[in-house]
Design an enzyme around this catalytic site. Structure first.
Site, PDB file in Angstrom:
ATOM      1  N   ASP A 188       0.848  -1.183   0.000  1.00 51.04           N
ATOM      2  CA  ASP A 188       0.000   0.000   0.000  1.00 51.04           C
ATOM      3  C   ASP A 188       0.888   1.239   0.000  1.00 51.04           C
ATOM      4  O   ASP A 188       1.275   1.747  -1.046  1.00 51.04           O
ATOM      5  CB  ASP A 188      -0.933  -0.084   1.221  1.00 51.04           C
ATOM      6  CG  ASP A 188      -1.950   1.034   1.283  1.00 51.04           C
ATOM      7  OD1 ASP A 188      -1.936   1.903   0.401  1.00 51.04           O
ATOM      8  OD2 ASP A 188      -2.770   1.053   2.225  1.00 51.04           O
ATOM      9  N   PHE A 200     -10.289  -0.236  -0.243  1.00 55.69           N
ATOM     10  CA  PHE A 200      -9.967  -1.252   0.759  1.00 55.69           C
ATOM     11  C   PHE A 200     -10.476  -2.608   0.282  1.00 55.69           C
ATOM     12  O   PHE A 200     -11.646  -2.758  -0.059  1.00 55.69           O
ATOM     13  CB  PHE A 200     -10.616  -0.894   2.105  1.00 55.69           C
ATOM     14  CG  PHE A 200     -10.136  -1.760   3.221  1.00 55.69           C
ATOM     15  CD1 PHE A 200      -8.944  -1.494   3.874  1.00 55.69           C
ATOM     16  CD2 PHE A 200     -10.887  -2.867   3.623  1.00 55.69           C
ATOM     17  CE1 PHE A 200      -8.499  -2.313   4.905  1.00 55.69           C
ATOM     18  CE2 PHE A 200     -10.440  -3.685   4.648  1.00 55.69           C
ATOM     19  CZ  PHE A 200      -9.245  -3.401   5.292  1.00 55.69           C
TER      20      PHE A 200
HETATM   21  P1  5GP Z   1       1.856  -0.480   3.808  1.00 57.88           P
HETATM   22  O1  5GP Z   1       2.931  -0.346   4.820  1.00 57.88           O
HETATM   23  O2  5GP Z   1       2.319  -0.894   2.446  1.00 57.88           O
HETATM   24  O3  5GP Z   1       1.001   0.749   3.752  1.00 57.88           O
HETATM   25  O4  5GP Z   1       0.870  -1.527   4.429  1.00 57.88           O
HETATM   26  C1  5GP Z   1       0.701  -2.806   4.016  1.00 57.88           C
HETATM   27  C2  5GP Z   1      -0.225  -3.491   4.998  1.00 57.88           C
HETATM   28  O5  5GP Z   1      -1.431  -2.727   5.183  1.00 57.88           O
HETATM   29  C3  5GP Z   1      -0.669  -4.812   4.422  1.00 57.88           C
HETATM   30  O6  5GP Z   1       0.203  -5.851   4.810  1.00 57.88           O
HETATM   31  C4  5GP Z   1      -2.063  -4.963   4.983  1.00 57.88           C
HETATM   32  O7  5GP Z   1      -2.001  -5.580   6.249  1.00 57.88           O
HETATM   33  C5  5GP Z   1      -2.580  -3.548   5.174  1.00 57.88           C
HETATM   34  N1  5GP Z   1      -3.435  -3.113   4.059  1.00 57.88           N
HETATM   35  C6  5GP Z   1      -3.168  -2.134   3.164  1.00 57.88           C
HETATM   36  N2  5GP Z   1      -4.177  -1.997   2.280  1.00 57.88           N
HETATM   37  C7  5GP Z   1      -5.110  -2.914   2.625  1.00 57.88           C
HETATM   38  C8  5GP Z   1      -6.406  -3.279   2.081  1.00 57.88           C
HETATM   39  O8  5GP Z   1      -6.910  -2.750   1.097  1.00 57.88           O
HETATM   40  N3  5GP Z   1      -7.051  -4.299   2.711  1.00 57.88           N
HETATM   41  C9  5GP Z   1      -6.559  -4.935   3.809  1.00 57.88           C
HETATM   42  N4  5GP Z   1      -7.281  -5.900   4.331  1.00 57.88           N
HETATM   43  N5  5GP Z   1      -5.355  -4.606   4.352  1.00 57.88           N
HETATM   44  C10 5GP Z   1      -4.641  -3.618   3.759  1.00 57.88           C
END
Ligand code: 5GP
Length: 178
Positions: free
Chosen positions: A107, A156
């Site tokens: 993300d 999401f």
């Molecule tokens: P980042 O550090 O890349 O922002 O976060 C990644 C983490 O955020 C992922 O491992 C996941 O746990 C959570 N995450 C980010 N976007 C989503 C989403 O659309 N759905 C869900 N269920 N978790 C997400």
């Protein structure tokens, strides 16, 4: 309360089907099989979200491979880089090993970027990253993703390992809630 939430939030549409996911896993497994044909690989699944990706990928690997898992928590402060806390560390020593980090979704990139730095400090021979889903244009801390399954929008998503309040991980497809 929980029940109410489940009733309010429903799967509104399937974003990526089970068949599309299965085909993509086969495609990526083939690349990994070819790349690590003559090298040992340690696959590191990031819990909990990556447990389904790792198990589907595992069944298609025909190389010298071991599996390990890590569980981490991310803390996003006002600074540009995230902090991670290790909830469950690796069992294996990864020094001088080829490692492949497997993550459910990329993300902002903060989690993977901090994790990569942490694992680099343990002196592996090489590090690659496979993220099953990548959110387009959201990245704040871009790092190179060697294998990405699908690019998706900023919404999401749940399913295929991804949860909402611990639920929906078991769905064999990726969906949007409403
Ligand atoms: P980042 O550090 O890349 O922002 O976060 C990644 C983490 O955020 C992922 O491992 C996941 O746990 C959570 N995450 C980010 N976007 C989503 C989403 O659309 N759905 C869900 N269920 N978790 C997400």
């Amino acid at each position: 309360m929980l029940l109410q939430k489940r009733l309010v939030l429903k799967i509104s549409k399937t974003l990526i089907s089970q068949e599309e996911i299965e085909n993509k896993i086969s495609e990526i497994a083939e690349i990994i099989n070819s790349k690590y044909k003559e090298e040992e690989l340690v696959v590191i699944g990031i819990l909990k979200g990556a447990f389904i990706v790792v198990s589907d990928l595992a069944k298609q690997l025909q190389i010298d491979v071991t599996f390990d898992f890590m569980s981490i928590k991310s803390y996003y402060g006002s600074e540009s880089s995230g902090q991670i806390k290790i909830i469950k560390d690796l069992e294996y020593d990864i020094s001088n090993k080829n490692i492949l980090i497997v993550e459910d979704i990329y993300d902002t990139g903060l989690t993977l970027s901090s994790l990569k730095k942490l694992l680099e400090s343990r002196n592996p021979k090489s590090i690659e990253i496979f993220s099953m889903f990548v959110k387009k244009g959201v990245s704040k801390d871009p790092i190179e993703i060697d294998y990405s399954g699908f690019e998706i929008g900023p919404e999401f998503v749940v399913g295929y390992g991804l949860d909402y309040n611990g639920k929906y991980r078991e769905l064999p497809y990726l969906a949007v809630l409403s």
